[in-house]
Scaffold this motif. Structure first.
Motif, PDB file in Angstrom:
ATOM      1  N   SER A 132      34.259  55.696  33.620  1.00  0.00           N
ATOM      2  CA  SER A 132      35.552  56.345  33.799  1.00  0.00           C
ATOM      3  C   SER A 132      35.931  56.416  35.276  1.00  0.00           C
ATOM      4  O   SER A 132      35.103  56.736  36.127  1.00  0.00           O
ATOM      5  CB  SER A 132      35.522  57.759  33.220  1.00  0.00           C
ATOM      6  N   ALA A 133      37.205  56.157  35.541  1.00  0.00           N
ATOM      7  CA  ALA A 133      37.717  56.268  36.906  1.00  0.00           C
ATOM      8  C   ALA A 133      38.260  57.664  37.191  1.00  0.00           C
ATOM      9  O   ALA A 133      38.635  57.963  38.328  1.00  0.00           O
ATOM     10  CB  ALA A 133      38.811  55.230  37.144  1.00  0.00           C
ATOM     11  N   MET A 134      38.318  58.522  36.167  1.00  0.00           N
ATOM     12  CA  MET A 134      38.914  59.853  36.310  1.00  0.00           C
ATOM     13  C   MET A 134      38.141  60.864  35.470  1.00  0.00           C
ATOM     14  O   MET A 134      37.440  60.504  34.517  1.00  0.00           O
ATOM     15  CB  MET A 134      40.380  59.844  35.839  1.00  0.00           C
ATOM     16  N   ASP A 135      38.314  62.145  35.771  1.00  0.00           N
ATOM     17  CA  ASP A 135      37.886  63.205  34.869  1.00  0.00           C
ATOM     18  C   ASP A 135      38.903  63.292  33.736  1.00  0.00           C
ATOM     19  O   ASP A 135      40.125  63.257  33.979  1.00  0.00           O
ATOM     20  CB  ASP A 135      37.830  64.556  35.586  1.00  0.00           C
ATOM     21  N   GLY A 136      38.416  63.396  32.491  1.00  0.00           N
ATOM     22  CA  GLY A 136      39.361  63.480  31.375  1.00  0.00           C
ATOM     23  C   GLY A 136      38.692  63.379  30.030  1.00  0.00           C
ATOM     24  O   GLY A 136      37.626  63.983  29.807  1.00  0.00           O
ATOM     25  N   TRP A 137      39.291  62.538  29.152  1.00  0.00           N
ATOM     26  CA  TRP A 137      38.836  62.429  27.767  1.00  0.00           C
ATOM     27  C   TRP A 137      38.723  60.958  27.395  1.00  0.00           C
ATOM     28  O   TRP A 137      39.665  60.185  27.557  1.00  0.00           O
ATOM     29  CB  TRP A 137      39.811  63.144  26.835  1.00  0.00           C
ATOM     30  N   ALA A 138      37.549  60.567  26.900  1.00  0.00           N
ATOM     31  CA  ALA A 138      37.347  59.212  26.408  1.00  0.00           C
ATOM     32  C   ALA A 138      37.846  59.146  24.969  1.00  0.00           C
ATOM     33  O   ALA A 138      37.449  59.967  24.121  1.00  0.00           O
ATOM     34  CB  ALA A 138      35.867  58.837  26.476  1.00  0.00           C
ATOM     35  N   VAL A 139      38.720  58.169  24.706  1.00  0.00           N
ATOM     36  CA  VAL A 139      39.361  58.084  23.396  1.00  0.00           C
ATOM     37  C   VAL A 139      39.458  56.632  22.952  1.00  0.00           C
ATOM     38  O   VAL A 139      39.221  55.702  23.721  1.00  0.00           O
ATOM     39  CB  VAL A 139      40.778  58.702  23.438  1.00  0.00           C
ATOM     40  N   ARG A 140      39.862  56.462  21.685  1.00  0.00           N
ATOM     41  CA  ARG A 140      40.262  55.157  21.191  1.00  0.00           C
ATOM     42  C   ARG A 140      41.784  55.129  21.258  1.00  0.00           C
ATOM     43  O   ARG A 140      42.461  56.019  20.720  1.00  0.00           O
ATOM     44  CB  ARG A 140      39.794  54.956  19.755  1.00  0.00           C
ATOM     45  N   ALA A 141      42.345  54.132  21.913  1.00  0.00           N
ATOM     46  CA  ALA A 141      43.793  54.091  22.113  1.00  0.00           C
ATOM     47  C   ALA A 141      44.558  54.143  20.804  1.00  0.00           C
ATOM     48  O   ALA A 141      45.651  54.720  20.720  1.00  0.00           O
ATOM     49  CB  ALA A 141      44.166  52.839  22.911  1.00  0.00           C
ATOM     50  N   THR A 142      43.979  53.566  19.745  1.00  0.00           N
ATOM     51  CA  THR A 142      44.678  53.546  18.455  1.00  0.00           C
ATOM     52  C   THR A 142      44.810  54.935  17.846  1.00  0.00           C
ATOM     53  O   THR A 142      45.611  55.140  16.935  1.00  0.00           O
ATOM     54  CB  THR A 142      43.934  52.630  17.460  1.00  0.00           C
ATOM     55  N   ASP A 143      44.025  55.898  18.334  1.00  0.00           N
ATOM     56  CA  ASP A 143      44.095  57.265  17.816  1.00  0.00           C
ATOM     57  C   ASP A 143      45.114  58.121  18.556  1.00  0.00           C
ATOM     58  O   ASP A 143      45.270  59.318  18.242  1.00  0.00           O
ATOM     59  CB  ASP A 143      42.725  57.942  17.914  1.00  0.00           C
ATOM     60  N   THR A 144      45.773  57.547  19.531  1.00  0.00           N
ATOM     61  CA  THR A 144      46.703  58.326  20.357  1.00  0.00           C
ATOM     62  C   THR A 144      48.137  57.905  20.068  1.00  0.00           C
ATOM     63  O   THR A 144      48.388  56.766  19.661  1.00  0.00           O
ATOM     64  CB  THR A 144      46.397  58.125  21.848  1.00  0.00           C
ATOM     65  N   SER A 157      34.014  57.586  16.837  1.00  0.00           N
ATOM     66  CA  SER A 157      34.649  57.148  15.593  1.00  0.00           C
ATOM     67  C   SER A 157      36.128  57.536  15.595  1.00  0.00           C
ATOM     68  O   SER A 157      36.617  58.230  16.505  1.00  0.00           O
ATOM     69  CB  SER A 157      33.945  57.788  14.389  1.00  0.00           C
ATOM     70  N   ALA A 158      36.837  57.123  14.542  1.00  0.00           N
ATOM     71  CA  ALA A 158      38.265  57.417  14.432  1.00  0.00           C
ATOM     72  C   ALA A 158      38.513  58.921  14.498  1.00  0.00           C
ATOM     73  O   ALA A 158      37.796  59.720  13.880  1.00  0.00           O
ATOM     74  CB  ALA A 158      38.813  56.850  13.129  1.00  0.00           C
ATOM     75  N   GLY A 159      39.499  59.317  15.287  1.00  0.00           N
ATOM     76  CA  GLY A 159      39.889  60.714  15.399  1.00  0.00           C
ATOM     77  C   GLY A 159      39.001  61.540  16.296  1.00  0.00           C
ATOM     78  O   GLY A 159      39.140  62.771  16.317  1.00  0.00           O
ATOM     79  N   GLN A 160      38.108  60.895  17.091  1.00  0.00           N
ATOM     80  CA  GLN A 160      37.194  61.648  17.950  1.00  0.00           C
ATOM     81  C   GLN A 160      37.478  61.393  19.432  1.00  0.00           C
ATOM     82  O   GLN A 160      38.083  60.384  19.805  1.00  0.00           O
ATOM     83  CB  GLN A 160      35.744  61.253  17.642  1.00  0.00           C
ATOM     84  N   ALA A 161      37.005  62.322  20.259  1.00  0.00           N
ATOM     85  CA  ALA A 161      37.102  62.202  21.715  1.00  0.00           C
ATOM     86  C   ALA A 161      35.878  62.829  22.348  1.00  0.00           C
ATOM     87  O   ALA A 161      35.232  63.707  21.743  1.00  0.00           O
ATOM     88  CB  ALA A 161      38.365  62.884  22.232  1.00  0.00           C
ATOM     89  N   THR A 162      35.530  62.374  23.540  1.00  0.00           N
ATOM     90  CA  THR A 162      34.467  63.032  24.308  1.00  0.00           C
ATOM     91  C   THR A 162      34.999  63.427  25.678  1.00  0.00           C
ATOM     92  O   THR A 162      35.834  62.718  26.257  1.00  0.00           O
ATOM     93  CB  THR A 162      33.239  62.115  24.519  1.00  0.00           C
ATOM     94  N   ARG A 163      34.529  64.568  26.150  1.00  0.00           N
ATOM     95  CA  ARG A 163      34.816  64.948  27.540  1.00  0.00           C
ATOM     96  C   ARG A 163      34.102  63.940  28.422  1.00  0.00           C
ATOM     97  O   ARG A 163      32.945  63.576  28.169  1.00  0.00           O
ATOM     98  CB  ARG A 163      34.289  66.361  27.793  1.00  0.00           C
TER      99      ARG A 163
END
Length: 394
Positions: free
Chosen positions: A48-60, A81-87
């Motif tokens: 990651s280049a930033m502090d934030g949330w790792a996501v799947r783009a298709t879930d946004t 997995s689908a619908g999930q995110a990690t700090r």
């Protein structure tokens, strides 16, 4: 001999010295005797280049379930997995399954849910190998290590590097009139300002230097000092001309010198000479006046050291505009001490009015040597000239 021809003749006698391996932390200023290749990719993983949330783009965009955290040195070991995110934090590994990072300012967390805006694949991430890949040549043979290149070698996984051995230089200052501080000079003596500065110059340029002092104006003493110097190059200061008290050439000839340069069409520094002694050591004879010695050190000694250490021997030249008119030059190439300023998008060179070769104050203030070619016509203010840039602290 012209300056260029003299320099070529000297550098031709100074091939790169053998290599030695040194710890990377001690390699600053040394010249590489090898190519430095990357042991592994940098970064070794997508992060990651930033502090934030790792996501799947298709879930946004939408609300996602927070399932864990990825920090630098401690990655999330699951698969997103689908619908999930990690700090996620800057530099942390992107979890498997994620393809973008939403910066923390654009997301809102409520318990184990985080609401994020639309994201696109690749947002705010650094791909593995973005800087370099395993096996890439990062630094090439002949490169001089500086702090930035040292950092690059460290990031490539190198703890040691192969560099060319430093040339050993012995500086011999002659003259009954010379004393070294803190000794008290006699009524007809002066402090030695040439040899101490040349020693420091040699060390800054990548050599090991020692200073031989207290050599009297007696031929046997000069011969003995030269014979006992354990060095690749002996640099003499003073005594290089042909006066009754100039004994350096006679001493060199008694040691079987084969001249490569007997004098140079240069101002200041005409008596400068160079040759190879019968035992293979090189000898560079510099004039005694400090400014003459320093000018010729820049023109000849620095390129010699560069050639021995495997670096390019050409002087560091630039183009500048003249701050004031200059009269026509004579038959010798003139290297004038000058002050550089920056104006209207370029360098401006102001030569000092008094170019007397004994003036240490002028050399201490100068940050360039302005080149006046042999028999150059008069120049007007604003004309372009070549300048040799001096290494100054500021």
């Amino acid at each position: 001999m012209t300056v260029e021809a003299a320099r070529a003749a000297m550098v031709g006698e100074a091939t790169a010295l053998p290599a030695e391996s040194v710890p990377l932390q001690t390699a600053n200023g040394r010249v590489l005797a090898e190519d430095v290749a990357a042991v592994r990719a940098q970064p070794p993983f997508t992060n990651s280049a930033m502090d934030g949330w790792a996501v799947r783009a298709t879930d946004t965009p939408g609300a996602l379930t927070v399932v864990g955290e990825s920090a630098a040195g401690h990655g999330y070991e699951g698969v997103l997995s689908a619908g999930q995110a990690t700090r996620i934090f800057t530099g942390a590994a992107l979890p498997d399954g994620a393809d973008s990072v939403v910066i923390q300012e654009n997301a809102t967390r409520d318990g184990d849910q985080v609401t994020v805006p639309a994201a696109a694949p690749g947002d705010n991430i650094r791909e593995a190998g973005k800087d370099f890949r395993a096996g890439d040549i990062l630094l090439t043979h002949g490169t001089r290590i500086d702090p930035w290149r040292l950092s690059l070698a460290a990031s490539a996984g190198r703890a040691e590097v192969s560099v060319h051995r430093k040339p050993r230089i012995a500086i011999l200052s002659t003259g009954e009139e010379i004393v070294e501080a803190p000794a008290t000079p006699g009524p007809f003596q002066i402090y030695d300002s040439g040899a101490p500065a040349l020693k420091v110059m040699c060390e800054a340029w990548g050599a090991e230097a020692s200073k031989l002092s207290g050599i009297r104006d007696q031929l046997d003493a000069v011969i003995a000092a030269m014979r006992g110097a354990d060095a690749d190059l002996i640099v003499t200061v003073g005594g290089a001309s042909v006066g009754d008290h100039d004994l350096v050439r006679s001493a060199a000839e008694s040691l079987g010198i084969a001249y490569r340069v007997e004098s140079v069409a240069v101002r200041p520094g005409k008596p400068t000479f160079f040759g190879v002694l019968a035992d293979g050591r090189r000898l560079l004879g510099l004039p005694g006046n400090p400014a003459s010695a320093f000018v010729c050190a820049e023109l000849f000694l620095k390129p010699l050291i560069a050639a021995w250490t495997g670096a390019p021997p050409a002087p560091r030249m630039a183009t500048a505009r003249l701050a004031e008119p200059l009269s026509a030059n004579g038959a010798r190439e003139h290297w004038m001490r000058a002050k550089l300023t920056y104006a209207d998008g370029g360098l401006v060179a102001q030569p000092y009015r008094d170019q007397d070769s004994s003036l240490v104050t002028v050399f201490a203030a100068a940050d360039a040597l302005l080149k006046r070619p042999m028999s150059a016509p008069a120049s007007a203010a604003g004309d372009l000239v070549e300048v040799l840039l001096l290494d100054r602290a500021g």
